[in-house]
Design an enzyme around this catalytic site. Structure first.
Site, PDB file in Angstrom:
ATOM      1  N   VAL A  16       0.884  -1.163   0.000  1.00  0.00           N
ATOM      2  CA  VAL A  16       0.000   0.000   0.000  1.00  0.00           C
ATOM      3  C   VAL A  16       0.922   1.213   0.000  1.00  0.00           C
ATOM      4  CG1 VAL A  16      -1.787   1.271   1.242  1.00  0.00           C
ATOM      5  CG2 VAL A  16      -1.812  -1.234   1.223  1.00  0.00           C
ATOM      6  N   SER A  17       0.887   1.972  -1.073  1.00  0.00           N
ATOM      7  CA  SER A  17       1.855   3.055  -1.265  1.00  0.00           C
ATOM      8  C   SER A  17       1.728   4.125  -0.189  1.00  0.00           C
ATOM      9  CB  SER A  17       1.667   3.694  -2.643  1.00  0.00           C
ATOM     10  OG  SER A  17       1.899   2.759  -3.674  1.00  0.00           O
ATOM     11  N   ALA A  18       2.780   4.926  -0.063  1.00  0.00           N
ATOM     12  CA  ALA A  18       2.772   6.031   0.891  1.00  0.00           C
ATOM     13  C   ALA A  18       1.665   7.026   0.524  1.00  0.00           C
ATOM     14  CB  ALA A  18       4.127   6.723   0.893  1.00  0.00           C
TER      15      ALA A  18
END
Length: 469
Positions: A80-82
């Protein structure tokens, strides 16, 4: 009693999550990552912790990546990307209510944000090649109240023609090429937001479609998990000293790699450039400039525990290198005074002196012409587009596209064209010496926002360049 305690704990956890989410969004607003009210509302609405059960509440609402799946070697293959990066990409997509969006690479959370932005009249389709990831995404989306998002298990390289056309396509895995399906399924003037690898450098690019070509509108540094399936294209590694020191190539692996055997045992050549920077300064345009002008640009990969005295007398190399036949040159940036560093070039091999001078020359040209400029424009044309139909610049030919990197011309109308190749680099620098431009330095600071850093270098730097149509 236990039921009452469990209920109280649940309320407290929800209150904590709400507070942490509000703090995260406030930070994204203050940092400039969220630019519109629609994206702000989406981030305030979607509970990120429901999509990251492996993380604590504090970690779920930290402005950093949450890795969710790893391969046999321990490398992350799904995450889950920043939030800062997700906010930036959603803003770049320019979505509004009622639009259709395709996400390639599923985590669930980003798709939920997109669903909030396009609203009930819009449509979001998310694709991943891994059934474990799509099962997870679909389950979390349903739990969070976003069951309307269409989750498909397939190779995203081919898109989702049955749900096209899309107003925006957001790619969340590092790509080296742009397949025709993505362009065909995008409306004209639609946005393709993609982390594109250019000679080993990952750049997040917001492309806008104009007929068969794509034109960049915003660019930034970013990092993503590698693409799987038909779009996979791993970089090749050339060991220089066991497993500690190596070169990594992106489609330009040397024809005779054996020529580099024992190269680090030869005498080292050192060249100071005169180009100085303060600490914590972004020089992402320098990296892309070097990758543009040198066809044999590569990355120097040094293990954390490797002995580097022979490589760099002061300062760990940031990774930028070039090769020429059986020689290698790379840069470092040692500290020369309080709050001041200077780029220095080192080289090994029979052509070390020439190669070191070439690399130093190009660093000086970047300093003079591009350090404080807007950065290049990047365009993508279908493979087979004739050269005369391409914009000026350096072109990288991929399997499906011709990607051209065009740098703005210097203010001086008599300045030479910035082509590629070490021979051209030498002739340009000779011209500049005659004109009295050599070795100029600029004491300005390039704006950057630093996530993590090591010495004078920024890693994960968020410098966004926005271009006018």
């Amino acid at each position: 009693m236990d039921a009452v305690q469990d209920g109280t704990a649940g309320v407290l956890d929800q209150e904590q999550a709400d507070g942490l989410r509000a703090r995260l969004v406030d930070g994204l607003l203050a940092g400039g990552w969220i630019r519109t009210a629609e994206v702000e509302a989406a981030f305030r609405a979607v509970p990120r912790h429901l999509f990251t059960p492996e993380a604590s509440l504090e970690a779920a609402y930290a402005d950093t990546v949450v890795r969710t799946k790893f391969d046999a070697d321990g490398a992350a293959i799904s995450s889950v990307s920043a939030p800062w990066l997700q906010a930036t990409m959603i803003e770049q997509a320019r979505l509004t209510a009622g639009m259709r969006c395709l996400e390639l690479g599923s985590g669930g959370y980003n798709a939920a944000l997109l669903a909030e932005v396009v609203g009930p009249a819009g449509e979001v389709t998310t694709i991943d090649i891994d059934p474990e990831i799509t099962d997870r995404a679909a389950r979390f989306l349903a739990t969070a109240g976003y069951g309307q998002v269409q989750v498909l298990t397939r190779d995203g390289w081919h898109g989702a023609a049955e749900h096209a056309p899309f107003d925006a396509i957001i790619v969340t895995a590092q790509a080296v090429d742009i397949p025709p399906a993505w362009v065909d399924q995008l409306v004209d003037d639609g946005r393709l937001v993609i982390p594109l690898r250019l000679r080993g450098l990952s750049r997040g690019i917001a492309f806008e479609r104009h007929g068969s070509r794509l034109v960049s509108r915003e660019t930034q540094m970013c990092g993503f998990v590698r693409m799987q399936g038909a779009g996979a294209s791993p970089m090749r590694r050339l060991a220089l000293r066991g497993g500690e020191i190596a070169l990594r190539f992106d489609g330009n692996y040397p024809a005779q790699p054996e020529l580099f055997d024992g190269i680090l045992d030869s005498p080292r050549v050192d060249v100071w450039t005169g180009v100085r920077i303060p600490p914590i300064t972004s020089f992402d345009t320098l990296k892309l400039w070097l990758a543009t002008v040198f066809d044999d640009y590569c990355e120097l990969d040094v293990a954390k525990d490797a002995a580097i005295e022979s490589l760099a007398p002061a300062g760990r190399p940031p990774g930028d290198a070039i090769v020429n036949d059986a020689s290698i040159a790379y840069l470092t940036c040692p500290k020369i005074a309080e709050s001041l560093h200077e780029f220095r070039v080192h080289a090994f091999g029979p052509d070390a002196t020439t190669l070191a001078e070439d690399l130093a020359d190009q660093i000086r040209i970047w300093e003079r012409d591009h350090r404080n400029g807007p950065g290049p424009r990047i365009t993508a044309h279908p493979l087979g587009t004739p050269d005369h139909d391409l914009p000026p610049g350096h072109t990288l030919d991929r399997a499906h596209t011709r990607i051209t990197i065009t740098w703005p011309q210097p203010a001086d109308p008599g300045a030479p064209h910035h082509g590629s190749g070490s021979g051209q680099a030498r002739s340009r620098w000779a011209w500049e010496r005659r004109q009295g431009h050599a070795g100029q330095t600029v004491d300005s600071v390039t704006y950057c926002s630093t996530r993590t850093r090591s010495g004078p270098f920024t890693r994960g730097t968020q410098r966004v360049s926005r271009e006018r149509p």
